[in-house]
Design a protein around this motif. Structure first.
Motif, PDB file in Angstrom:
ATOM      1  N   GLU A 169       0.815  -1.214   0.000  1.00  0.00           N
ATOM      2  CA  GLU A 169       0.000   0.000   0.000  1.00  0.00           C
ATOM      3  C   GLU A 169       0.851   1.267   0.000  1.00  0.00           C
ATOM      4  OE1 GLU A 169      -2.029  -2.205   2.645  1.00  0.00           O
ATOM      5  OE2 GLU A 169      -4.054  -1.465   2.134  1.00  0.00           O
ATOM      6  N   HIS A 170       1.997   1.169   0.645  1.00  0.00           N
ATOM      7  CA  HIS A 170       2.896   2.312   0.666  1.00  0.00           C
ATOM      8  C   HIS A 170       3.443   2.568  -0.742  1.00  0.00           C
ATOM      9  CE1 HIS A 170       6.543   4.429   2.767  1.00  0.00           C
ATOM     10  NE2 HIS A 170       5.876   5.213   1.961  1.00  0.00           N
ATOM     11  N   ALA A 171       3.897   1.505  -1.400  1.00  0.00           N
ATOM     12  CA  ALA A 171       4.420   1.643  -2.771  1.00  0.00           C
ATOM     13  C   ALA A 171       3.340   2.223  -3.686  1.00  0.00           C
ATOM     14  CB  ALA A 171       4.900   0.289  -3.284  1.00  0.00           C
ATOM     15  N   ALA A 172       2.104   1.704  -3.527  1.00  0.00           N
ATOM     16  CA  ALA A 172       1.007   2.176  -4.381  1.00  0.00           C
ATOM     17  C   ALA A 172       0.768   3.669  -4.147  1.00  0.00           C
ATOM     18  CB  ALA A 172      -0.261   1.380  -4.096  1.00  0.00           C
ATOM     19  N   SER A 173       0.854   4.114  -2.887  1.00  0.00           N
ATOM     20  CA  SER A 173       0.579   5.527  -2.616  1.00  0.00           C
ATOM     21  C   SER A 173       1.715   6.412  -3.141  1.00  0.00           C
ATOM     22  CB  SER A 173       0.311   5.766  -1.129  1.00  0.00           C
ATOM     23  OG  SER A 173       1.502   5.654  -0.396  1.00  0.00           O
ATOM     24  N   VAL A 174       2.941   5.897  -3.137  1.00  0.00           N
ATOM     25  CA  VAL A 174       4.062   6.663  -3.704  1.00  0.00           C
ATOM     26  C   VAL A 174       3.833   6.875  -5.203  1.00  0.00           C
ATOM     27  CG1 VAL A 174       6.529   6.521  -4.289  1.00  0.00           C
ATOM     28  CG2 VAL A 174       5.765   5.972  -1.966  1.00  0.00           C
ATOM     29  N   VAL A 175       3.435   5.808  -5.887  1.00  0.00           N
ATOM     30  CA  VAL A 175       3.175   5.915  -7.335  1.00  0.00           C
ATOM     31  C   VAL A 175       2.012   6.872  -7.580  1.00  0.00           C
ATOM     32  CG1 VAL A 175       2.402   4.676  -9.396  1.00  0.00           C
ATOM     33  CG2 VAL A 175       4.090   3.629  -7.865  1.00  0.00           C
ATOM     34  N   GLN A 176       0.963   6.714  -6.762  1.00  0.00           N
ATOM     35  CA  GLN A 176      -0.239   7.522  -6.963  1.00  0.00           C
ATOM     36  C   GLN A 176       0.071   9.011  -6.813  1.00  0.00           C
ATOM     37  OE1 GLN A 176      -2.872   5.124  -7.621  1.00  0.00           O
ATOM     38  NE2 GLN A 176      -3.349   6.937  -8.798  1.00  0.00           N
ATOM     39  N   ARG A 177       0.918   9.322  -5.840  1.00  0.00           N
ATOM     40  CA  ARG A 177       1.272  10.736  -5.624  1.00  0.00           C
ATOM     41  C   ARG A 177       1.997  11.290  -6.858  1.00  0.00           C
ATOM     42  NH1 ARG A 177       2.599  10.193  -0.503  1.00  0.00           N
ATOM     43  NH2 ARG A 177       4.765   9.727  -0.845  1.00  0.00           N
ATOM     44  N   GLN A 178       2.940  10.518  -7.372  1.00  0.00           N
ATOM     45  CA  GLN A 178       3.681  10.978  -8.562  1.00  0.00           C
ATOM     46  C   GLN A 178       2.761  11.044  -9.773  1.00  0.00           C
ATOM     47  OE1 GLN A 178       6.627  12.239  -8.420  1.00  0.00           O
ATOM     48  NE2 GLN A 178       6.841  11.706  -6.271  1.00  0.00           N
ATOM     49  N   ALA A 179       1.834  10.098  -9.860  1.00  0.00           N
ATOM     50  CA  ALA A 179       0.912  10.065 -11.000  1.00  0.00           C
ATOM     51  C   ALA A 179       0.027  11.306 -10.986  1.00  0.00           C
ATOM     52  CB  ALA A 179       0.071   8.793 -10.965  1.00  0.00           C
ATOM     53  N   THR A 180      -0.511  11.633  -9.816  1.00  0.00           N
ATOM     54  CA  THR A 180      -1.377  12.812  -9.694  1.00  0.00           C
ATOM     55  C   THR A 180      -0.590  14.070 -10.061  1.00  0.00           C
ATOM     56  OG1 THR A 180      -2.601  11.711  -7.972  1.00  0.00           O
ATOM     57  CG2 THR A 180      -2.851  14.093  -8.084  1.00  0.00           C
ATOM     58  N   ARG A 181       0.641  14.147  -9.556  1.00  0.00           N
ATOM     59  CA  ARG A 181       1.472  15.313  -9.858  1.00  0.00           C
ATOM     60  C   ARG A 181       1.715  15.408 -11.373  1.00  0.00           C
ATOM     61  NH1 ARG A 181       6.966  15.783  -6.687  1.00  0.00           N
ATOM     62  NH2 ARG A 181       5.449  16.057  -5.029  1.00  0.00           N
TER      63      ARG A 181
ATOM     64  N   GLU B  26      15.702  12.374 -14.949  1.00  0.00           N
ATOM     65  CA  GLU B  26      15.584  13.705 -15.581  1.00  0.00           C
ATOM     66  C   GLU B  26      14.137  14.041 -15.917  1.00  0.00           C
ATOM     67  OE1 GLU B  26      18.304  13.913 -18.838  1.00  0.00           O
ATOM     68  OE2 GLU B  26      20.046  13.964 -17.510  1.00  0.00           O
ATOM     69  N   GLY B  27      13.286  13.902 -14.951  1.00  0.00           N
ATOM     70  CA  GLY B  27      11.885  14.290 -15.123  1.00  0.00           C
ATOM     71  C   GLY B  27      11.006  13.243 -15.787  1.00  0.00           C
ATOM     72  N   THR B  28      11.603  12.143 -16.257  1.00  0.00           N
ATOM     73  CA  THR B  28      10.807  11.088 -16.887  1.00  0.00           C
ATOM     74  C   THR B  28      10.631   9.933 -15.906  1.00  0.00           C
ATOM     75  OG1 THR B  28      11.775  11.670 -19.019  1.00  0.00           O
ATOM     76  CG2 THR B  28      10.654   9.541 -18.898  1.00  0.00           C
ATOM     77  N   PRO B  29       9.387   9.570 -15.610  1.00  0.00           N
ATOM     78  CA  PRO B  29       9.204   8.438 -14.707  1.00  0.00           C
ATOM     79  C   PRO B  29       9.578   7.126 -15.401  1.00  0.00           C
ATOM     80  CG  PRO B  29       7.075   9.282 -15.456  1.00  0.00           C
ATOM     81  CD  PRO B  29       8.123  10.171 -16.043  1.00  0.00           C
ATOM     82  N   PHE B  30      10.066   6.189 -14.606  1.00  0.00           N
ATOM     83  CA  PHE B  30      10.367   4.865 -15.150  1.00  0.00           C
ATOM     84  C   PHE B  30       9.940   3.799 -14.155  1.00  0.00           C
ATOM     85  CE2 PHE B  30      14.139   5.968 -12.672  1.00  0.00           C
ATOM     86  CZ  PHE B  30      14.294   4.827 -11.882  1.00  0.00           C
TER      87      PHE B  30
ATOM     88  N   ALA C 144       2.331   0.693 -12.905  1.00  0.00           N
ATOM     89  CA  ALA C 144       2.584   1.431 -14.149  1.00  0.00           C
ATOM     90  C   ALA C 144       1.280   1.873 -14.814  1.00  0.00           C
ATOM     91  CB  ALA C 144       3.423   0.583 -15.107  1.00  0.00           C
ATOM     92  N   GLY C 145       0.249   1.036 -14.728  1.00  0.00           N
ATOM     93  CA  GLY C 145      -1.039   1.376 -15.356  1.00  0.00           C
ATOM     94  C   GLY C 145      -1.594   2.688 -14.826  1.00  0.00           C
ATOM     95  N   PRO C 146      -1.659   2.865 -13.496  1.00  0.00           N
ATOM     96  CA  PRO C 146      -2.128   4.150 -12.970  1.00  0.00           C
ATOM     97  C   PRO C 146      -1.303   5.325 -13.497  1.00  0.00           C
ATOM     98  CG  PRO C 146      -2.143   2.511 -11.232  1.00  0.00           C
ATOM     99  CD  PRO C 146      -1.521   1.847 -12.437  1.00  0.00           C
ATOM    100  N   MET C 147       0.010   5.129 -13.643  1.00  0.00           N
ATOM    101  CA  MET C 147       0.849   6.224 -14.166  1.00  0.00           C
ATOM    102  C   MET C 147       0.507   6.526 -15.625  1.00  0.00           C
ATOM    103  SD  MET C 147       3.148   8.470 -13.617  1.00  0.00           S
ATOM    104  CE  MET C 147       4.160   8.140 -12.177  1.00  0.00           C
ATOM    105  N   VAL C 148       0.305   5.491 -16.431  1.00  0.00           N
ATOM    106  CA  VAL C 148      -0.057   5.712 -17.843  1.00  0.00           C
ATOM    107  C   VAL C 148      -1.373   6.482 -17.916  1.00  0.00           C
ATOM    108  CG1 VAL C 148      -0.699   4.612 -20.039  1.00  0.00           C
ATOM    109  CG2 VAL C 148       1.155   3.635 -18.650  1.00  0.00           C
ATOM    110  N   ARG C 149      -2.349   6.063 -17.111  1.00  0.00           N
ATOM    111  CA  ARG C 149      -3.650   6.728 -17.167  1.00  0.00           C
ATOM    112  C   ARG C 149      -3.543   8.187 -16.726  1.00  0.00           C
ATOM    113  NH1 ARG C 149      -6.033   1.515 -15.764  1.00  0.00           N
ATOM    114  NH2 ARG C 149      -6.239   2.074 -13.587  1.00  0.00           N
ATOM    115  N   ALA C 150      -2.767   8.429 -15.676  1.00  0.00           N
ATOM    116  CA  ALA C 150      -2.614   9.807 -15.192  1.00  0.00           C
ATOM    117  C   ALA C 150      -1.900  10.660 -16.237  1.00  0.00           C
ATOM    118  CB  ALA C 150      -1.846   9.821 -13.877  1.00  0.00           C
ATOM    119  N   LEU C 151      -0.845  10.116 -16.844  1.00  0.00           N
ATOM    120  CA  LEU C 151      -0.126  10.880 -17.876  1.00  0.00           C
ATOM    121  C   LEU C 151      -1.057  11.208 -19.041  1.00  0.00           C
ATOM    122  CD1 LEU C 151       3.292   8.975 -17.944  1.00  0.00           C
ATOM    123  CD2 LEU C 151       2.943  11.369 -17.285  1.00  0.00           C
TER     124      LEU C 151
END
Ligand code: AMP
Ligand code: MG
Length: 421
Positions: free
Chosen positions: A19-31, A309-313, A331-338
């Motif tokens: 859950e912690h990892a998921a929230s870290v990704v979610q925060r970056q995705a929202t940003r 350099e500003g690109t998530p991986f 990764a899916g949440p990040m793709v959708r947010a982007l």
């Protein structure tokens, strides 16, 4: 040019609970989503309405007029005044079909108009009596038997669904079936949608051969590039396939450098502790910042996430089921947010477990499973598997049953979450 690989001892070790990892990704995705929209980094295309399903709206859809635009009859029958009904028969003043305008003025006391579903109820009438409830002959109509008819019955008033200018679909929503229908009803023949984010897919591994090649006994077909491309597309991204990266630090660095032309980089394989796992090192050598280098999950424990350099991986583990699960979780949440989509969380279905499940506690598990749905609910059963390389099991499954890290046993009959892929 061969450089000594970055010292693996320098690589951070950040292993997080799921859950912690998921929230870290979610925060970056929202940003990422907010920045892309605020700074207008995200391109907008106009597409024909028919091509809009699956795309993410860059603009709101608003009602261009009241909906319904006229008081709509929802039944075939007779439009009249409720107060006249109990008094006996009514004179039929005419017939009105859907698509016809009534030109004879307001309905007068003692009159009814024969009306079809979808027609505009004439002024003066406050109800539509269903054709099944009346007898009509010689230009007159009356109730078959006494019944209470309320004012408003079988009429949707003008503007009851929406007023002109009202929000119908908000920006950031993926266009689905209801959205495309609603947009059509508003006269939106074209829609402004966000451009799809380009997502680099880099499979690593000396053992990999393309699906069109004949593998030697000790070689493996590169399936991850295909399953990942499918997941990227389903999440609203545009997959960009790169050639397979050999297990070599320089080759890995070079490939990552090239992939920076995309908005997100997905690597598969090479993130475990093996002697020829170079992904983390190569990222480190390129100055990447890591948010985590592992998650307490199975499959998928070695997953890494960071920014270069500003690109998530994401470095996704190479085992095909691990790749699939870590994409769906992170990764899916990040793709959708982007892609500008506001609904960017992983998707879970709740289902009743058919048989007991036993695991070792300590990791959040995602076990291949089959969900069957009907209107009473969903039931789920496990699919037997040989571990995270077992694509044959994954192909029989339609989701991954979640066992929380603290559980050693989940009993038959319990309601569990199932990760959608
Ligand atoms: P790795 O994460 O590189 O240690 O790989 C773990 C397992 O996944 C190994 O058995 C690999 O052969 C397999 N694997 C890695 N990459 C792929 C891929 N692109 N397609 C299919 N299998 C893969
Ligand atoms: Mg490998």
């Amino acid at each position: 040019m061969s450089r000594p690989p970055a010292n693996p001892d320098e690589s951070p070790s950040i292993v997080l609970r799921y859950e912690h990892a998921a929230s870290v990704v979610q925060r970056q995705a929202t940003r990422a989503r907010e920045e892309a929209i605020r700074l207008k980094k995200r391109g907008v295309e106009r597409v024909a309405l028919a091509d809009a399903p699956g795309r993410v709206l860059a603009e709101r859809v608003a009602a261009d007029r009241d909906q319904p635009p006229f008081p709509r009859a929802t039944r075939d029958g007779f439009a009249c005044r409720t107060e006249d009904l109990q008094a006996g028969g009514l004179r039929v003043a005419g017939q009105l079909r859907a698509g016809e305008a009534w030109t004879l003025g307001a309905i007068r006391p003692g009159e009814a108009v024969e009306i079809m579903t979808g027609a505009s109820v004439p002024h003066g009438a406050d109800c539509v009596v269903m054709v099944e409830h009346v007898t009509a002959s010689d230009g007159r109509v009356s109730l078959r038997e006494p019944r209470a008819i309320a004012a408003g019955e079988n009429i949707v008033p003008a503007g009851a669904e929406a007023r002109a200018g009202d929000l119908i679909v908000e920006a950031g929503r993926r266009v689905g079936i209801a959205e495309v229908g609603a947009a059509a009803a508003c006269g939106a023949g074209q829609l402004g949608v966000f451009s799809r984010p380009r997502v680099a897919i880099l499979a690593t591994g000396d053992e990999l051969v393309d699906v069109m090649e004949k593998p030697l006994t000790h070689q493996i077909r590169n399936s991850n590039s295909y399953s990942l491309a499918a997941q990227v597309r389903a999440a609203g991204g545009e997959p960009v396939a790169f050639p397979v990266v050999r297990d070599d630090p320089d080759a890995t660095e070079k490939a990552i450098r090239e992939a920076r032309s995309c908005e997100l980089i997905l690597l598969t394989g090479g993130v475990s502790m093996g002697k020829y796992d170079f992904v983390e090192q190569a990222l480190l050598g390129l100055g990447a910042e890591f948010y985590f280098t592992g998650a307490q999950i199975q499959p998928g424990k070695p997953v890494v996430f960071g920014m270069i350099e500003g690109t998530p991986f994401f470095g996704l583990p190479g085992n095909p089921i691990s790749t699939m699960v870590t994409f769906a979780l992170f990764a899916g949440p990040m793709v959708r947010a982007l892609g500008g989509e506001s609904d960017d969380k992983p998707r879970f279905t709740m289902a009743r477990l058919e048989e007991d499940v036993r695991v070792k506690a300590g990791l959040t598990r995602f076990l291949p499973a089959r969900v069957e749905n009907n209107f009473r609910g969903a039931r789920v059963r496990r699919i037997a598997w040989q571990g995270s390389g077992d694509l044959a099991a994954a192909a029989k499954a339609n989701g991954f049953l979640v066992v929380p890290e603290t559980a050693e046993r989940v009993a038959a009959g319990e309601i569990v979450a199932v990760l959608e892929i």
